[in-house]
Write an enzyme that holds these catalytic residues in place. Structure first.
Site: not given
Lengths: 340, 231
Positions: A38-39, A234, A236, A267, A276
Protein backbone atom coordinates in the site's frame (compact mmCIF):
# COMPACT_ATOMS: atom_id res chain seq x y z
CA UNK A 1 -2.91 11.86 54.94
CA UNK A 2 -3.77 12.86 51.36
CA UNK A 3 -0.12 13.28 50.48
CA UNK A 4 0.63 9.84 51.92
CA UNK A 5 -1.98 8.27 49.67
CA UNK A 6 -0.62 10.16 46.70
CA UNK A 7 2.91 9.08 47.54
CA UNK A 8 1.85 5.46 47.99
CA UNK A 9 0.02 5.50 44.67
CA UNK A 10 3.00 7.10 42.92
CA UNK A 11 5.28 4.39 44.26
CA UNK A 12 2.84 1.66 43.24
CA UNK A 13 2.48 3.16 39.78
CA UNK A 14 6.22 3.48 39.31
CA UNK A 15 6.78 -0.11 40.36
CA UNK A 16 4.05 -1.32 38.03
CA UNK A 17 5.06 0.78 35.06
CA UNK A 18 8.72 -0.11 35.46
CA UNK A 19 7.77 -3.75 35.69
CA UNK A 20 5.53 -3.38 32.68
CA UNK A 21 8.09 -1.50 30.70
CA UNK A 22 10.85 -3.85 31.73
CA UNK A 23 8.65 -6.71 30.60
CA UNK A 24 8.37 -4.98 27.29
CA UNK A 25 12.09 -4.36 27.12
CA UNK A 26 12.80 -8.00 27.92
CA UNK A 27 10.44 -9.04 25.20
CA UNK A 28 12.65 -9.78 22.23
CA UNK A 29 9.93 -10.36 19.63
CA UNK A 30 9.42 -7.54 17.18
CA UNK A 31 6.36 -7.34 14.95
CA UNK A 32 6.91 -6.13 11.42
CA UNK A 33 4.06 -4.26 9.79
CA UNK A 34 4.66 -4.63 6.06
CA UNK A 35 3.38 -1.60 4.14
CA UNK A 36 4.94 -2.30 0.74
CA UNK A 37 1.74 -3.17 -1.18
CA UNK A 38 0.00 0.00 0.00
CA UNK A 39 2.33 2.76 1.21
CA UNK A 40 5.06 1.43 -1.05
CA UNK A 41 3.20 0.98 -4.32
CA UNK A 42 1.16 4.14 -3.77
CA UNK A 43 4.35 6.17 -3.94
CA UNK A 44 5.98 4.51 -6.93
CA UNK A 45 6.11 6.17 -10.35
CA UNK A 46 4.91 3.12 -12.23
CA UNK A 47 1.52 1.58 -11.58
CA UNK A 48 1.57 -2.20 -11.60
CA UNK A 49 -1.26 -4.42 -12.88
CA UNK A 50 -3.57 -5.99 -10.33
CA UNK A 51 -2.27 -9.48 -11.12
CA UNK A 52 1.28 -8.38 -10.20
CA UNK A 53 0.06 -6.89 -6.93
CA UNK A 54 -1.72 -10.12 -6.08
CA UNK A 55 1.37 -12.21 -6.83
CA UNK A 56 3.47 -9.77 -4.81
CA UNK A 57 1.18 -10.00 -1.78
CA UNK A 58 1.04 -13.79 -2.08
CA UNK A 59 4.83 -13.92 -1.99
CA UNK A 60 4.87 -11.68 1.08
CA UNK A 61 2.42 -14.09 2.68
CA UNK A 62 5.09 -16.80 2.41
CA UNK A 63 7.80 -14.90 4.28
CA UNK A 64 6.59 -15.18 7.84
CA UNK A 65 5.19 -11.65 7.91
CA UNK A 66 1.99 -11.52 9.94
CA UNK A 67 0.75 -8.01 9.16
CA UNK A 68 0.44 -6.87 5.57
CA UNK A 69 -1.17 -3.60 4.55
CA UNK A 70 -2.55 -4.54 1.17
CA UNK A 71 -4.54 -1.60 -0.17
CA UNK A 72 -6.46 1.55 0.49
CA UNK A 73 -10.13 2.47 0.17
CA UNK A 74 -9.71 5.97 -1.11
CA UNK A 75 -11.19 7.62 -4.14
CA UNK A 76 -9.41 6.60 -7.36
CA UNK A 77 -9.53 10.29 -8.21
CA UNK A 78 -6.92 10.97 -5.51
CA UNK A 79 -4.99 7.70 -5.42
CA UNK A 80 -5.41 5.88 -8.74
CA UNK A 81 -2.75 3.33 -7.77
CA UNK A 82 -5.17 1.91 -5.21
CA UNK A 83 -8.26 1.87 -7.40
CA UNK A 84 -8.20 -1.92 -7.69
CA UNK A 85 -8.69 -2.48 -3.96
CA UNK A 86 -11.68 -4.80 -4.43
CA UNK A 87 -9.95 -6.91 -7.09
CA UNK A 88 -6.75 -7.20 -5.07
CA UNK A 89 -8.62 -8.37 -1.99
CA UNK A 90 -10.66 -10.80 -4.07
CA UNK A 91 -7.55 -12.26 -5.69
CA UNK A 92 -5.03 -12.71 -2.86
CA UNK A 93 -4.52 -15.96 -1.00
CA UNK A 94 -5.68 -15.68 2.60
CA UNK A 95 -3.12 -17.39 4.79
CA UNK A 96 -4.44 -18.17 8.29
CA UNK A 97 -2.61 -16.20 10.94
CA UNK A 98 -1.83 -13.28 8.65
CA UNK A 99 -3.68 -10.03 9.17
CA UNK A 100 -4.47 -8.31 5.87
CA UNK A 101 -5.27 -4.65 6.39
CA UNK A 102 -6.40 -1.62 4.41
CA UNK A 103 -6.66 2.09 4.89
CA UNK A 104 -10.20 3.39 5.35
CA UNK A 105 -9.99 7.15 5.77
CA UNK A 106 -13.72 7.77 5.77
CA UNK A 107 -17.15 6.22 6.19
CA UNK A 108 -17.47 5.36 2.48
CA UNK A 109 -14.28 3.39 2.73
CA UNK A 110 -15.20 1.40 5.83
CA UNK A 111 -18.68 0.70 4.46
CA UNK A 112 -17.18 -0.67 1.30
CA UNK A 113 -14.86 -2.92 3.30
CA UNK A 114 -17.77 -4.16 5.37
CA UNK A 115 -19.79 -4.89 2.23
CA UNK A 116 -17.05 -7.22 1.00
CA UNK A 117 -17.56 -9.56 3.92
CA UNK A 118 -14.99 -12.36 3.82
CA UNK A 119 -13.36 -10.79 0.78
CA UNK A 120 -12.66 -7.72 2.90
CA UNK A 121 -9.85 -7.22 5.41
CA UNK A 122 -8.92 -8.33 8.90
CA UNK A 123 -8.29 -4.82 10.17
CA UNK A 124 -8.43 -1.23 8.99
CA UNK A 125 -6.30 1.86 9.41
CA UNK A 126 -6.98 5.54 9.83
CA UNK A 127 -4.41 8.29 9.72
CA UNK A 128 -4.15 11.71 11.22
CA UNK A 129 -1.24 14.15 11.26
CA UNK A 130 0.57 16.14 13.91
CA UNK A 131 0.68 19.13 11.59
CA UNK A 132 -2.41 21.16 10.78
CA UNK A 133 -1.06 22.26 7.40
CA UNK A 134 -0.13 18.72 6.43
CA UNK A 135 -3.59 17.49 7.38
CA UNK A 136 -5.24 20.12 5.20
CA UNK A 137 -2.95 19.49 2.24
CA UNK A 138 -2.95 15.71 2.53
CA UNK A 139 -6.57 14.90 3.34
CA UNK A 140 -8.19 18.27 2.74
CA UNK A 141 -9.41 18.90 6.27
CA UNK A 142 -8.23 20.05 9.71
CA UNK A 143 -6.94 17.58 12.31
CA UNK A 144 -10.10 18.10 14.36
CA UNK A 145 -12.40 17.35 11.42
CA UNK A 146 -10.34 14.29 10.48
CA UNK A 147 -10.66 12.94 14.02
CA UNK A 148 -14.43 13.35 13.85
CA UNK A 149 -14.48 11.41 10.59
CA UNK A 150 -12.28 8.71 12.07
CA UNK A 151 -14.56 8.42 15.05
CA UNK A 152 -17.37 7.49 12.67
CA UNK A 153 -15.09 5.00 10.91
CA UNK A 154 -14.08 3.39 14.18
CA UNK A 155 -17.71 3.04 15.33
CA UNK A 156 -18.60 1.11 12.19
CA UNK A 157 -15.42 -0.96 12.35
CA UNK A 158 -16.05 -1.93 15.96
CA UNK A 159 -19.62 -2.95 15.21
CA UNK A 160 -18.13 -5.40 12.76
CA UNK A 161 -15.33 -6.51 15.12
CA UNK A 162 -12.69 -5.00 12.88
CA UNK A 163 -9.64 -3.76 14.82
CA UNK A 164 -8.51 -0.27 13.91
CA UNK A 165 -4.92 0.90 13.70
CA UNK A 166 -4.18 4.61 13.89
CA UNK A 167 -1.37 6.47 12.16
CA UNK A 168 0.01 9.88 12.96
CA UNK A 169 2.04 11.52 10.18
CA UNK A 170 4.76 14.13 10.63
CA UNK A 171 5.59 13.21 14.22
CA UNK A 172 9.01 14.89 14.14
CA UNK A 173 8.90 17.13 11.08
CA UNK A 174 6.49 18.50 8.51
CA UNK A 175 7.29 19.58 4.93
CA UNK A 176 5.26 22.75 5.51
CA UNK A 177 5.55 23.56 9.23
CA UNK A 178 9.10 22.35 9.87
CA UNK A 179 9.96 20.90 13.27
CA UNK A 180 7.07 19.30 15.15
CA UNK A 181 7.15 19.28 18.95
CA UNK A 182 6.37 16.07 20.85
CA UNK A 183 3.70 18.04 22.70
CA UNK A 184 1.80 18.38 19.39
CA UNK A 185 1.80 14.61 18.92
CA UNK A 186 0.70 13.38 22.34
CA UNK A 187 -2.90 14.70 22.27
CA UNK A 188 -3.54 13.07 18.90
CA UNK A 189 -2.26 9.72 20.11
CA UNK A 190 -4.51 9.94 23.14
CA UNK A 191 -7.54 10.78 21.05
CA UNK A 192 -6.91 7.92 18.64
CA UNK A 193 -6.42 5.45 21.48
CA UNK A 194 -9.51 6.73 23.31
CA UNK A 195 -11.45 6.39 20.09
CA UNK A 196 -10.58 2.71 20.02
CA UNK A 197 -7.41 2.25 17.97
CA UNK A 198 -5.45 -0.73 19.24
CA UNK A 199 -2.12 0.79 18.23
CA UNK A 200 -0.71 4.05 16.91
CA UNK A 201 1.96 4.10 14.26
CA UNK A 202 4.20 7.17 14.61
CA UNK A 203 5.29 8.30 11.16
CA UNK A 204 8.40 10.31 10.42
CA UNK A 205 6.78 11.07 7.12
CA UNK A 206 9.62 13.04 5.56
CA UNK A 207 12.42 11.13 7.25
CA UNK A 208 13.99 14.17 8.91
CA UNK A 209 14.26 12.60 12.35
CA UNK A 210 17.45 11.53 14.07
CA UNK A 211 17.79 9.32 17.14
CA UNK A 212 17.58 12.41 19.34
CA UNK A 213 14.24 13.55 17.94
CA UNK A 214 12.89 10.00 18.21
CA UNK A 215 14.12 9.88 21.82
CA UNK A 216 12.51 13.24 22.65
CA UNK A 217 9.23 12.16 21.06
CA UNK A 218 9.00 8.77 22.73
CA UNK A 219 10.07 10.16 26.10
CA UNK A 220 7.28 12.71 25.98
CA UNK A 221 4.75 10.07 24.94
CA UNK A 222 5.86 7.67 27.66
CA UNK A 223 5.82 10.36 30.33
CA UNK A 224 2.18 10.86 29.38
CA UNK A 225 1.55 7.26 30.43
CA UNK A 226 1.08 5.87 26.96
CA UNK A 227 2.58 2.37 27.02
CA UNK A 228 5.00 1.20 24.34
CA UNK A 229 2.82 -1.76 23.39
CA UNK A 230 0.29 0.72 21.99
CA UNK A 231 2.89 2.22 19.67
CA UNK A 232 4.67 1.41 16.44
CA UNK A 233 7.36 3.31 14.60
CA UNK A 234 7.17 4.18 10.89
CA UNK A 235 10.49 5.70 9.84
CA UNK A 236 11.27 7.02 6.40
CA UNK A 237 14.82 6.79 5.20
CA UNK A 238 14.83 9.95 3.12
CA UNK A 239 17.86 11.32 5.00
CA UNK A 240 19.46 7.93 5.68
CA UNK A 241 18.51 7.91 9.36
CA UNK A 242 15.84 5.21 9.52
CA UNK A 243 17.93 2.33 10.90
CA UNK A 244 19.47 4.55 13.56
CA UNK A 245 16.01 5.90 14.47
CA UNK A 246 14.54 2.42 14.66
CA UNK A 247 17.40 1.32 16.92
CA UNK A 248 16.62 4.22 19.23
CA UNK A 249 12.92 3.28 19.28
CA UNK A 250 13.77 -0.35 20.09
CA UNK A 251 15.95 0.81 22.99
CA UNK A 252 12.92 2.63 24.34
CA UNK A 253 10.65 -0.40 24.22
CA UNK A 254 8.95 -0.14 20.83
CA UNK A 255 8.27 -3.61 19.45
CA UNK A 256 6.41 -2.93 16.22
CA UNK A 257 8.10 -1.53 13.15
CA UNK A 258 6.50 -0.48 9.87
CA UNK A 259 8.61 -1.06 6.80
CA UNK A 260 8.34 -1.68 3.08
CA UNK A 261 10.01 -4.53 1.25
CA UNK A 262 12.75 -3.38 -1.14
CA UNK A 263 12.27 0.13 0.23
CA UNK A 264 9.27 0.66 -2.03
CA UNK A 265 7.74 4.09 -1.99
CA UNK A 266 9.68 7.26 -2.57
CA UNK A 267 9.10 10.53 -0.84
CA UNK A 268 6.43 12.70 -2.45
CA UNK A 269 7.90 15.76 -0.67
CA UNK A 270 11.42 15.32 -1.98
CA UNK A 271 11.06 14.11 -5.54
CA UNK A 272 13.58 11.47 -6.40
CA UNK A 273 14.54 10.84 -2.78
CA UNK A 274 13.98 7.57 -0.95
CA UNK A 275 11.06 7.04 1.41
CA UNK A 276 10.12 3.94 3.34
CA UNK A 277 12.79 1.98 5.12
CA UNK A 278 13.41 -1.42 3.53
CA UNK A 279 12.01 -4.38 5.46
CA UNK A 280 15.06 -6.46 4.58
CA UNK A 281 17.35 -3.86 6.17
CA UNK A 282 15.16 -3.82 9.28
CA UNK A 283 15.18 -7.63 9.54
CA UNK A 284 18.98 -7.63 9.21
CA UNK A 285 19.24 -5.09 12.02
CA UNK A 286 16.82 -6.98 14.28
CA UNK A 287 18.58 -10.25 13.64
CA UNK A 288 21.92 -8.68 14.51
CA UNK A 289 20.51 -7.21 17.70
CA UNK A 290 19.15 -10.59 18.79
CA UNK A 291 15.44 -9.96 18.23
CA UNK A 292 13.03 -12.54 16.84
CA UNK A 293 10.73 -11.60 13.97
CA UNK A 294 9.60 -14.89 12.44
CA UNK A 295 10.48 -13.52 9.00
CA UNK A 296 12.53 -15.46 6.45
CA UNK A 297 14.97 -12.96 4.94
CA UNK A 298 15.59 -14.95 1.77
CA UNK A 299 11.89 -15.23 0.96
CA UNK A 300 11.51 -11.56 1.70
CA UNK A 301 14.30 -10.72 -0.73
CA UNK A 302 12.59 -12.87 -3.32
CA UNK A 303 9.34 -10.92 -2.92
CA UNK A 304 11.25 -7.63 -3.09
CA UNK A 305 13.09 -8.63 -6.25
CA UNK A 306 9.85 -9.72 -7.86
CA UNK A 307 8.19 -6.36 -7.36
CA UNK A 308 11.23 -4.23 -8.19
CA UNK A 309 11.61 -6.07 -11.49
CA UNK A 310 7.94 -5.38 -12.21
CA UNK A 311 8.47 -1.74 -11.33
CA UNK A 312 11.65 -1.62 -13.41
CA UNK A 313 13.53 0.04 -10.61
CA UNK A 314 16.56 -0.68 -8.52
CA UNK A 315 15.98 -2.62 -5.31
CA UNK A 316 15.97 -0.06 -2.51
CA UNK A 317 17.19 -2.50 0.13
CA UNK A 318 20.94 -2.45 0.77
CA UNK A 319 20.74 -5.86 2.39
CA UNK A 320 18.95 -7.34 -0.62
CA UNK A 321 21.48 -5.81 -3.01
CA UNK A 322 24.43 -6.99 -0.91
CA UNK A 323 23.16 -10.55 -0.57
CA UNK A 324 22.11 -10.82 -4.20
CA UNK A 325 25.53 -9.58 -5.31
CA UNK A 326 27.16 -12.11 -3.02
CA UNK A 327 25.07 -14.88 -4.49
CA UNK A 328 26.05 -13.84 -7.97
CA UNK A 329 29.66 -14.23 -6.94
CA UNK A 330 30.61 -10.57 -7.02
CA UNK A 331 32.68 -9.47 -4.12
CA UNK A 332 33.57 -5.96 -3.06
CA UNK A 333 36.93 -7.13 -1.75
CA UNK A 334 39.36 -7.85 -4.52
CA UNK A 335 42.80 -9.37 -4.21
CA UNK A 336 45.56 -6.89 -3.36
CA UNK A 337 43.17 -3.96 -3.30
CA UNK A 338 44.45 -2.29 -0.11
CA UNK A 339 40.94 -2.11 1.32
CA UNK A 340 40.21 -0.39 4.59
CA UNK B 1 44.16 -0.64 38.66
CA UNK B 2 43.57 2.72 40.33
CA UNK B 3 45.25 4.39 37.40
CA UNK B 4 42.90 2.63 35.02
CA UNK B 5 39.87 3.70 37.06
CA UNK B 6 41.05 7.30 37.03
CA UNK B 7 41.94 7.10 33.36
CA UNK B 8 38.53 5.64 32.53
CA UNK B 9 36.75 8.33 34.55
CA UNK B 10 38.77 10.97 32.79
CA UNK B 11 38.05 9.46 29.42
CA UNK B 12 34.39 9.11 30.32
CA UNK B 13 34.21 12.76 31.33
CA UNK B 14 36.00 13.90 28.21
CA UNK B 15 33.83 11.72 26.04
CA UNK B 16 30.60 12.76 27.62
CA UNK B 17 31.38 16.45 27.83
CA UNK B 18 32.85 16.71 24.34
CA UNK B 19 30.20 17.25 21.73
CA UNK B 20 32.63 17.83 18.88
CA UNK B 21 33.01 15.01 16.41
CA UNK B 22 35.92 14.91 13.99
CA UNK B 23 35.12 13.75 10.49
CA UNK B 24 37.89 11.95 8.62
CA UNK B 25 36.99 12.33 4.96
CA UNK B 26 38.15 9.35 2.92
CA UNK B 27 36.28 10.06 -0.34
CA UNK B 28 39.28 11.00 -2.49
CA UNK B 29 41.19 7.84 -1.51
CA UNK B 30 39.00 5.03 -0.15
CA UNK B 31 36.07 6.35 -2.15
CA UNK B 32 37.61 6.86 -5.56
CA UNK B 33 39.72 3.72 -5.24
CA UNK B 34 36.53 1.69 -5.16
CA UNK B 35 34.64 3.36 -7.96
CA UNK B 36 34.23 1.74 -11.37
CA UNK B 37 35.21 4.84 -13.30
CA UNK B 38 38.65 6.34 -12.94
CA UNK B 39 38.56 10.13 -12.85
CA UNK B 40 41.22 12.38 -14.36
CA UNK B 41 43.74 14.00 -12.02
CA UNK B 42 42.29 17.46 -12.65
CA UNK B 43 38.87 16.28 -11.45
CA UNK B 44 40.40 14.78 -8.31
CA UNK B 45 42.20 18.04 -7.57
CA UNK B 46 38.99 20.07 -8.05
CA UNK B 47 37.12 17.56 -5.87
CA UNK B 48 39.67 17.82 -3.05
CA UNK B 49 39.72 21.61 -3.32
CA UNK B 50 35.95 21.68 -2.93
CA UNK B 51 36.19 19.41 0.10
CA UNK B 52 38.73 21.85 1.54
CA UNK B 53 36.02 24.51 1.51
CA UNK B 54 33.50 22.52 3.58
CA UNK B 55 35.01 22.79 7.05
CA UNK B 56 36.45 19.30 6.97
CA UNK B 57 39.83 19.22 8.72
CA UNK B 58 41.07 15.74 7.79
CA UNK B 59 41.11 14.64 4.18
CA UNK B 60 42.67 11.41 2.99
CA UNK B 61 43.75 12.40 -0.49
CA UNK B 62 45.67 9.52 -2.03
CA UNK B 63 47.69 6.39 -1.56
CA UNK B 64 51.33 5.54 -2.19
CA UNK B 65 50.90 2.05 -3.49
CA UNK B 66 52.17 0.48 -6.67
CA UNK B 67 50.14 1.53 -9.74
CA UNK B 68 50.28 -2.13 -10.70
CA UNK B 69 47.87 -2.90 -7.86
CA UNK B 70 45.94 0.34 -7.53
CA UNK B 71 45.97 2.22 -10.84
CA UNK B 72 43.33 4.65 -9.56
CA UNK B 73 45.92 6.09 -7.16
CA UNK B 74 48.83 6.19 -9.60
CA UNK B 75 48.68 10.00 -9.83
CA UNK B 76 49.47 10.53 -6.14
CA UNK B 77 52.36 12.90 -6.83
CA UNK B 78 50.38 15.00 -9.32
CA UNK B 79 47.36 15.21 -7.02
CA UNK B 80 49.46 16.39 -4.09
CA UNK B 81 51.27 18.86 -6.32
CA UNK B 82 48.01 20.27 -7.65
CA UNK B 83 45.73 20.66 -4.61
CA UNK B 84 45.32 23.89 -2.68
CA UNK B 85 46.80 23.62 0.81
CA UNK B 86 44.41 25.26 3.24
CA UNK B 87 46.01 26.02 6.61
CA UNK B 88 44.46 23.98 9.39
CA UNK B 89 43.54 21.08 7.14
CA UNK B 90 45.46 17.86 7.47
CA UNK B 91 46.00 16.18 4.10
CA UNK B 92 46.89 12.52 4.49
CA UNK B 93 47.90 9.52 2.39
CA UNK B 94 48.25 5.79 2.81
CA UNK B 95 51.83 4.55 2.99
CA UNK B 96 51.70 0.78 3.38
CA UNK B 97 55.44 0.23 3.08
CA UNK B 98 58.87 1.83 3.25
CA UNK B 99 58.90 2.74 -0.47
CA UNK B 100 55.69 4.65 0.04
CA UNK B 101 56.82 6.63 3.08
CA UNK B 102 60.18 7.39 1.45
CA UNK B 103 58.41 8.79 -1.58
CA UNK B 104 56.23 10.98 0.63
CA UNK B 105 59.30 12.24 2.46
CA UNK B 106 61.05 13.03 -0.83
CA UNK B 107 58.17 15.32 -1.81
CA UNK B 108 58.90 17.63 1.08
CA UNK B 109 56.29 20.43 1.23
CA UNK B 110 54.41 18.85 -1.67
CA UNK B 111 53.92 15.73 0.44
CA UNK B 112 51.34 15.16 3.17
CA UNK B 113 50.70 16.22 6.74
CA UNK B 114 50.18 12.68 8.01
CA UNK B 115 50.30 9.12 6.79
CA UNK B 116 48.24 6.00 7.36
CA UNK B 117 49.01 2.33 7.72
CA UNK B 118 46.48 -0.48 7.76
CA UNK B 119 46.36 -3.94 9.21
CA UNK B 120 43.50 -6.44 9.38
CA UNK B 121 41.93 -8.47 12.15
CA UNK B 122 41.65 -11.44 9.83
CA UNK B 123 44.69 -13.43 8.75
CA UNK B 124 43.06 -14.49 5.49
CA UNK B 125 42.03 -10.95 4.63
CA UNK B 126 45.54 -9.68 5.31
CA UNK B 127 47.03 -12.24 2.95
CA UNK B 128 44.49 -11.62 0.21
CA UNK B 129 44.47 -7.85 0.55
CA UNK B 130 48.13 -6.99 1.08
CA UNK B 131 49.78 -10.32 0.33
CA UNK B 132 51.30 -10.97 3.75
CA UNK B 133 50.41 -12.18 7.26
CA UNK B 134 49.28 -9.76 9.99
CA UNK B 135 52.61 -10.24 11.78
CA UNK B 136 54.67 -9.41 8.69
CA UNK B 137 52.50 -6.38 7.96
CA UNK B 138 53.06 -5.07 11.48
CA UNK B 139 56.83 -5.40 11.02
CA UNK B 140 56.59 -3.42 7.77
CA UNK B 141 54.48 -0.78 9.47
CA UNK B 142 56.98 -0.48 12.28
CA UNK B 143 59.60 0.53 9.71
CA UNK B 144 57.16 3.00 8.13
CA UNK B 145 56.37 4.56 11.50
CA UNK B 146 60.07 4.97 12.37
CA UNK B 147 60.73 6.92 9.18
CA UNK B 148 57.53 8.94 9.56
CA UNK B 149 58.39 9.95 13.12
CA UNK B 150 61.93 10.96 12.10
CA UNK B 151 60.27 13.42 9.75
CA UNK B 152 57.64 14.52 12.32
CA UNK B 153 54.84 12.96 10.33
CA UNK B 154 51.89 11.68 12.40
CA UNK B 155 50.76 8.15 11.66
CA UNK B 156 47.20 6.92 11.76
CA UNK B 157 46.49 3.19 11.97
CA UNK B 158 43.54 1.37 10.48
CA UNK B 159 42.27 -2.13 11.12
CA UNK B 160 40.08 -3.82 8.53
CA UNK B 161 37.45 -6.48 9.27
CA UNK B 162 36.95 -5.61 12.91
CA UNK B 163 33.52 -7.27 13.07
CA UNK B 164 33.36 -9.52 10.01
CA UNK B 165 35.56 -10.82 7.24
CA UNK B 166 34.46 -11.90 3.75
CA UNK B 167 36.57 -15.03 4.13
CA UNK B 168 36.59 -15.86 7.85
CA UNK B 169 33.09 -14.70 8.79
CA UNK B 170 32.50 -13.27 12.27
CA UNK B 171 35.52 -11.67 13.92
CA UNK B 172 35.75 -11.67 17.71
CA UNK B 173 36.64 -8.48 19.59
CA UNK B 174 39.48 -10.44 21.21
CA UNK B 175 41.10 -10.72 17.76
CA UNK B 176 41.04 -6.95 17.36
CA UNK B 177 42.33 -5.73 20.73
CA UNK B 178 45.95 -6.94 20.38
CA UNK B 179 46.21 -5.21 17.01
CA UNK B 180 44.90 -1.94 18.40
CA UNK B 181 47.47 -2.16 21.20
CA UNK B 182 50.33 -2.94 18.82
CA UNK B 183 49.50 -0.08 16.48
CA UNK B 184 49.24 2.37 19.36
CA UNK B 185 52.46 1.10 20.94
CA UNK B 186 54.17 1.45 17.56
CA UNK B 187 53.29 5.13 17.58
CA UNK B 188 49.96 5.56 15.80
CA UNK B 189 48.12 8.52 17.27
CA UNK B 190 44.76 6.92 16.51
CA UNK B 191 43.39 3.63 15.24
CA UNK B 192 40.41 3.52 12.89
CA UNK B 193 38.25 0.44 13.40
CA UNK B 194 36.74 -0.59 10.10
CA UNK B 195 33.68 -2.67 9.43
CA UNK B 196 35.07 -3.38 5.98
CA UNK B 197 32.14 -5.36 4.62
CA UNK B 198 29.46 -3.49 6.55
CA UNK B 199 28.06 -6.57 8.28
CA UNK B 200 28.07 -5.06 11.76
CA UNK B 201 25.02 -3.97 13.73
CA UNK B 202 24.91 -1.74 16.82
CA UNK B 203 25.31 -4.87 18.98
CA UNK B 204 28.55 -5.99 17.33
CA UNK B 205 29.91 -2.44 17.48
CA UNK B 206 28.96 -2.25 21.15
CA UNK B 207 30.73 -5.53 21.90
CA UNK B 208 33.83 -4.51 19.99
CA UNK B 209 34.21 -1.07 21.52
CA UNK B 210 33.37 -2.39 25.00
CA UNK B 211 36.11 -5.02 24.75
CA UNK B 212 38.60 -2.43 23.56
CA UNK B 213 37.68 -0.02 26.34
CA UNK B 214 37.84 -2.71 29.01
CA UNK B 215 41.42 -3.24 27.94
CA UNK B 216 42.18 0.32 29.02
CA UNK B 217 42.29 1.80 25.53
CA UNK B 218 40.72 5.27 25.61
CA UNK B 219 38.12 6.37 23.06
CA UNK B 220 40.15 9.37 22.01
CA UNK B 221 42.63 6.95 20.42
CA UNK B 222 39.91 5.41 18.31
CA UNK B 223 37.89 6.19 15.24
CA UNK B 224 35.10 4.27 13.56
CA UNK B 225 34.98 3.46 9.85
CA UNK B 226 31.60 1.91 9.06
CA UNK B 227 30.54 0.66 5.67
CA UNK B 228 26.89 0.92 4.76
CA UNK B 229 26.71 -2.25 2.66
CA UNK B 230 23.82 -3.63 4.72
CA UNK B 231 22.26 -0.28 5.47
Amino acid sequence: MCSRIILRRMIQYNILSRKYNSTLSNDNFVRIFEVGPRDGLQNEKIQVPTSIKIEFINRLSQTGLKYIEVTSFVSPKWVPQMSDHVEVLAGIDRIPGICYSALTPNVQGINKVVSLGKKGVDEVAIFSAASETFSKKNINCSIETSLQRFNDVVKIAREKDLPVRGYVSCVVGCPYEGKIKPSQVVPIIKKLLDMGCYEISLGDTIGVGTPKSIYDLLKEIQSNDIPSNKLAIHCHDTYGQAIANITQALDMGIRCIDSSVAGLGGCPYAKGATGNVATEDVIYLLDGLGYETGVDLNRLIDAGQFITEALKRENGSKVARALLCKQQGETKTTVKSNQT
Amino acid sequence: MLFRIIQNCFTFTIRRSSNFVRIFEVGPRDGLQNEKIQVPTSIKIEFINRLSQTGLKYIEVTSFVSPKWIPQMSDHVEVLAGIDRIPGICYSALTPNVQGINKVVSLGKKGVDEVAIFSAASETFSKKNINCSIETSLQRFNDVVKIAHEKNLSVRGSISCTVGCPYEGKIKPSQVVPLVEKLLDMGCYEVALADTIGVGTPKSIYELVKEIQSNGIPSNKLAIHCHDTYG
